[in-house]
Design an enzyme around this catalytic site. Structure first.
Site, PDB file in Angstrom:
ATOM      1  N   LYS A  97       0.756  -1.297   0.154  1.00  0.00           N
ATOM      2  CA  LYS A  97       0.127   0.003   0.076  1.00  0.00           C
ATOM      3  C   LYS A  97       1.016   1.200   0.119  1.00  0.00           C
ATOM      4  O   LYS A  97       1.776   1.445   0.845  1.00  0.00           O
ATOM      5  CB  LYS A  97      -0.749   0.045   1.163  1.00  0.00           C
ATOM      6  CG  LYS A  97      -2.045   1.331   1.138  1.00  0.00           C
ATOM      7  CD  LYS A  97      -1.224   2.400   1.897  1.00  0.00           C
ATOM      8  CE  LYS A  97      -2.320   3.601   1.729  1.00  0.00           C
ATOM      9  NZ  LYS A  97      -1.963   4.637   2.634  1.00  0.00           N
ATOM     10  N   GLY A 157      -0.750   8.399  -0.272  1.00  0.00           N
ATOM     11  CA  GLY A 157      -0.698   9.395  -1.425  1.00  0.00           C
ATOM     12  C   GLY A 157       0.340  10.235  -1.118  1.00  0.00           C
ATOM     13  O   GLY A 157       0.836  10.983  -1.928  1.00  0.00           O
ATOM     14  N   GLY A 171      -4.083  11.442  -1.278  1.00  0.00           N
ATOM     15  CA  GLY A 171      -4.880  12.367  -0.354  1.00  0.00           C
ATOM     16  C   GLY A 171      -4.280  13.806  -0.917  1.00  0.00           C
ATOM     17  O   GLY A 171      -5.044  14.711  -0.909  1.00  0.00           O
ATOM     18  N   ASP A 211      -5.648   2.061   3.140  1.00  0.00           N
ATOM     19  CA  ASP A 211      -5.214   0.970   4.277  1.00  0.00           C
ATOM     20  C   ASP A 211      -6.090  -0.056   4.506  1.00  0.00           C
ATOM     21  O   ASP A 211      -5.625  -1.372   4.498  1.00  0.00           O
ATOM     22  CB  ASP A 211      -4.989   1.687   5.636  1.00  0.00           C
ATOM     23  CG  ASP A 211      -4.059   2.679   5.569  1.00  0.00           C
ATOM     24  OD1 ASP A 211      -2.806   2.726   4.928  1.00  0.00           O
ATOM     25  OD2 ASP A 211      -4.326   3.844   6.239  1.00  0.00           O
ATOM     26  N   LYS A 214      -3.818   2.862   9.683  1.00  0.00           N
ATOM     27  CA  LYS A 214      -2.941   1.829   9.173  1.00  0.00           C
ATOM     28  C   LYS A 214      -2.580   0.669  10.216  1.00  0.00           C
ATOM     29  O   LYS A 214      -2.711  -0.403   9.913  1.00  0.00           O
ATOM     30  CB  LYS A 214      -1.553   2.557   9.120  1.00  0.00           C
ATOM     31  CG  LYS A 214      -1.433   3.589   7.945  1.00  0.00           C
ATOM     32  CD  LYS A 214      -0.001   4.304   7.786  1.00  0.00           C
ATOM     33  CE  LYS A 214      -0.053   5.062   6.701  1.00  0.00           C
ATOM     34  NZ  LYS A 214      -1.083   5.973   6.610  1.00  0.00           N
TER      35      LYS A 214
END
Length: 261
Positions: free
Chosen positions: A8, A11, A42, A160, A215
């Site tokens: 992952k 951003g 983000g 996440d 997270k």
């Protein structure tokens, strides 16, 4: 399919990920593993929201998503950011295909709390067959976290949570959260490893807060018999080796002995 590694990418780090990072992902695939990338976006979303004069706020680390915010997030995540990541993998010598969670009903969701968060969904089902087919073609799936419910309504999904759900459904051997910090910090120092019990204590005393909350919660929900640890690492640092090995904070069910090199 064995040796699945779900990565992952936050951003806030995507624009600063080096060519070496993407080369390490390609080399990971060449070594026999099957990487899957789930990305956020983000900062790029914030920039477009500001240009469009659309207000946005966060609740417990999750973006409150109105219809206007959802439309903006979908444009940024599924368009600009997704194709940037796909292109970077191609430039590193790999083959990638960009998807959103709506493609092939990849990520089905239920709303978390529409009154508080609006169009924010939590994954309930992952189309693992689609991902298996792509990996069998030696494609690296690059997934934007927009999902939909059974009625076809689209929802913003925390990246996440999306990565955690995909890792859990596929029985992945490793889940890596690539962010803009070295890992979980305590008193300014990066913790090498933490247990689920310790994480609960760190949340309670405020050591873990803000954007790190989703997270660690996603990490805890993912720990299974197959997936015994989750890594949180800094994508801007030189801590991704050519063999795909990473360094950061390892989240585990129980404490493991650290090896001294």
């Amino acid at each position: 399919m064995k040796d699945v590694v779900v990565i992952k990418c936050g951003g806030s780090t995507i624009a600063e990920l080096s060519p070496e990072f993407f080369s390490s992902v390609v080399k990971m695939q060449e070594s026999g593993k099957h990487p899957i990338i789930v990305h956020g976006g983000g900062p790029a979303i914030n920039q477009l929201l500001q240009k469009l004069d659309i207000k946005s706020e966060f609740v417990d680390g999750l973006r409150k998503t109105t219809a206007d915010v959802l439309e903006t997030a979908e444009m940024v995540l599924c368009g600009k950011v997704n194709k940037q990541v796909v292109t970077s993998i191609h430039q590193a010598g790999g083959k990638a295909v960009g998807l959103s969670g709506c493609d092939g009903k990849l990520i089905e969701v239920n709303p978390i709390n529409e009154g508080m968060l609006g169009y924010v969904g939590e994954p309930t089902k992952v189309n693992t067959g689609l991902l298996h087919s792509l990996m069998e073609l030696n494609m690296i799936p690059v997934i934007a976290p927009i999902g939909m419910n059974q009625q076809g309504v689209h929802y913003n999904v925390n990246a996440d949570s999306a990565a955690a759900a995909i890792a859990k459904e596929l029985g992945a051997e490793q889940l890596v959260f690539v962010t803009d910090v070295d890992g979980i910090l305590k008193d300014g120092k990066c913790l090498e490893q933490v247990t689920a019990e310790e994480i609960e204590a760190y949340i309670a005393d405020g050591t873990i807060y803000g954007g790190m909350l989703p997270k660690v919660k996603a990490a805890l929900s993912t720990l299974t018999d197959n997936l015994e640890s989750v890594m949180i690492m800094n994508g801007k640092s030189r801590n991704v080796g050519k063999d795909g090995a990473v360094q950061g904070t390892k989240i585990m069910k129980t404490k493991q002995k650290l090896t001294v090199s």
